[in-house]
Design an enzyme around this catalytic site. Structure first.
Site, PDB file in Angstrom:
ATOM      1  N   GLU A 120     168.725  31.154   6.607  1.00 45.29           N
ATOM      2  CA  GLU A 120     167.842  30.942   7.771  1.00 45.29           C
ATOM      3  C   GLU A 120     168.234  31.865   8.921  1.00 45.29           C
ATOM      4  OE1 GLU A 120     166.722  26.398   8.075  1.00 45.29           O
ATOM      5  OE2 GLU A 120     168.757  26.650   7.356  1.00 45.29           O
ATOM      6  N   LYS A 153     172.630  16.399   2.275  1.00 43.72           N
ATOM      7  CA  LYS A 153     172.045  17.696   2.601  1.00 43.72           C
ATOM      8  C   LYS A 153     172.995  18.855   2.321  1.00 43.72           C
ATOM      9  CE  LYS A 153     168.728  18.617   4.683  1.00 43.72           C
ATOM     10  NZ  LYS A 153     168.253  18.451   6.049  1.00 43.72           N
ATOM     11  N   SER A 189     175.040  18.450   6.598  1.00 45.74           N
ATOM     12  CA  SER A 189     174.462  17.789   7.762  1.00 45.74           C
ATOM     13  C   SER A 189     175.441  16.740   8.237  1.00 45.74           C
ATOM     14  CB  SER A 189     173.142  17.131   7.378  1.00 45.74           C
ATOM     15  OG  SER A 189     172.817  16.117   8.305  1.00 45.74           O
ATOM     16  N   HIS A 237     149.597  34.732  -2.859  1.00 43.67           N
ATOM     17  CA  HIS A 237     149.218  33.650  -1.930  1.00 43.67           C
ATOM     18  C   HIS A 237     150.146  32.442  -2.090  1.00 43.67           C
ATOM     19  CE1 HIS A 237     145.295  35.809  -1.583  1.00 43.67           C
ATOM     20  NE2 HIS A 237     145.495  36.013  -2.882  1.00 43.67           N
TER      21      HIS A 237
END
Ligand code: ARG
Length: 458
Positions: A287, A280, A274, A153
């Protein structure tokens, strides 16, 4: 090529909707290989003269060299790769080119080209998977004893080793690799010679063309053959399952690379920055692997829906079989390469992982197990006592193994000092030495077996 019975040519719309050359030109190598096998057989059987067969074969080789150099020209009037090659052959060698299509149809031709292409795509996937699995073995061995939290979980459950976690993916990719190999076993029969749908009256030798193209033999039913795309569906199914596994690994990389987790530093080579936030480092490759799984599954769904309900034999719907297969194969190749790089070159932040395993009361089960083993308490009661210890540790802001003994004894006086031997995360993972468990020795044993299985044992 088929204008004999028509008074006028097709409309612009007909030409556009009909043209598959923009995508099926990817089949050119297999199309020329299939034609060369076919014409050699026609010559050997005396269906065309030896001289004509040679002229056709030389023409086909010239075309292959042209395509290799300059790519395949895209003329919608020529519909598809089969007509494009034949038209060029006619330009090169004249009307004798027309003999190539004897005892053949584009229906068995495209089935042959496509199964050859899909077979190659399976081999590519199997090889890429092997590379990824080797990377996983190397990192799993390196981290056979590195402790991290194991989750259910996504809540800290029990300590595991990073090696064990990585080897979980090794198992998934082992199954994926065998799925591609298994699908390929069913691509061992050659469609060529089924002709349009019913076979042919010419004395062809299907065994000869099958062998020349690396098949075990000819397919057994011409109607099935020209309307069968199971091989493409199976490839897409294997690709989808593999993409699902890749997306799960990618998702863990995204999570682990996030600041709150901080379990991994991804390689710069597979990250982006970024344009507005200088601090970043984004896990874009991971992704996109996660995203590509959606597209690959979409490709599989698309072809299943194309094929459902089609009557025998060939229908033009089936021309739509190729874009989803090409798209899925391309996305899968890229995803496998990206994840291989990510596994090989990431830096796992093992102190951080260990601290997270220690912070989450991950050894609570070990306390309960100890109460069962050392004090003979039934597990359900031990679970209850442990719950009280966790509550206390939470209130005191301490790890379980940092609780003072007298306070543990106040919960249950059967607890003694030996309990601390069981409460460290290292003791916890070492204890889980059942076959396939997380103990470092088990992980090392599975790595050794994995190496043997891949044929890369030192
Ligand atoms: N371009 C066609 C395809 O990809 C080739 C087969 C055409 N057959 C036909 N009967 N029109 O399916």
């Amino acid at each position: 090529m088929w204008g004999g019975r028509f008074a006028g040519g097709p409309s612009a719309i007909m030409r556009e909707i009909n043209a598959s050359i923009p995508f099926d030109k990817a089949l050119w190598r297999h199309d020329i290989a299939g034609s060369r096998a076919h014409v050699a057989m026609l010559g050997a059987q005396g269906i065309v003269s030896g001289e004509d067969a040679r002229a056709i074969d030389e023409g086909l080789q010239t075309i292959a060299a042209e395509y290799e150099r300059n790519g395949v020209p895209e003329d919608w009037d020529l519909e598809d790769i089969h007509m494009t090659v034949e038209a060029r052959l006619t330009e090169l060698i004249g009307p004798v080119a027309g003999r190539l299509h004897t005892a053949r149809s584009r229906n068995d031709q495209v089935a042959t080209d496509f199964v050859l292409w899909v077979r190659d795509a399976c081999i590519r996937a199997e090889n890429a998977l092997k590379g990824l699995m080797q990377a996983l073995l190397a990192r799993a061995e390196e981290h056979a004893g590195s402790v991290m939290p194991g989750f259910t979980h996504l809540q800290t459950a029990q300590p595991v080793t990073l090696g064990h976690h990585l080897m979980a993916y090794f198992e998934m990719f082992t199954r994926d690799r065998s799925r591609f190999a298994d699908a390929r076993d069913r691509m061992a029969l050659c469609p060529l010679g089924s002709a349009a749908l019913a076979g042919t009256g010419f004395p062809i030798d299907r065994q000869a063309t099958a062998s020349a193209l690396g098949f075990d033999g000819p397919t057994r039913n011409s109607l099935d053959t020209v309307s069968d795309r199971d091989f493409a569906l199976e490839f897409l199914h294997a690709a989808s399952t593999c993409a699902i596994h890749l997306s799960r690994l990618a998702e863990e990389m995204v999570l682990w690379a996030s600041q709150p987790f901080g379990f991994v530093r991804l390689p710069d080579t597979l990250s982006t920055g970024s344009s507005i936030m200088p601090q970043k480092k984004n896990p874009d490759a991971a992704e996109l692997v996660r995203g590509h799984a959606g597209r690959i599954i979409g490709c599989a769904t698309s072809l299943m829906i194309t094929m459902k309900g089609l009557p025998l034999a060939y229908s033009k719907d089936m021309q739509d079989d190729k874009p989803p297969v090409f798209e899925a194969a391309g996305l899968l190749d890229l995803s496998l390469a990206a994840m291989t790089g990510m596994i090989a070159d990431s830096t796992f932040q093992t102190p951080r992982m260990r601290a997270a395993a220690e912070a989450g009361f991950a050894t609570a089960t070990d306390l309960a197990d100890w109460l069962v083993r050392e004090a003979g308490i039934p597990f359900r009661e031990a679970h209850h006592i442990t719950g009280a210890a966790v509550k206390l540790a939470e209130e005191r802001g301490l790890a379980l193994d940092a609780l003072p003994l007298d306070e543990l004894k106040a919960i249950d006086d059967r607890i003694n000092a030996r309990v601390f031997d069981a409460l460290s995360v290292d003791a916890s993972v070492a204890a889980r030495s059942s076959y396939g468990g997380t103990a470092p020795d088990q992980v090392r044993a599975r790595v050794a077996e994995g190496r043997k299985m891949l044929g890369t044992g030192e």
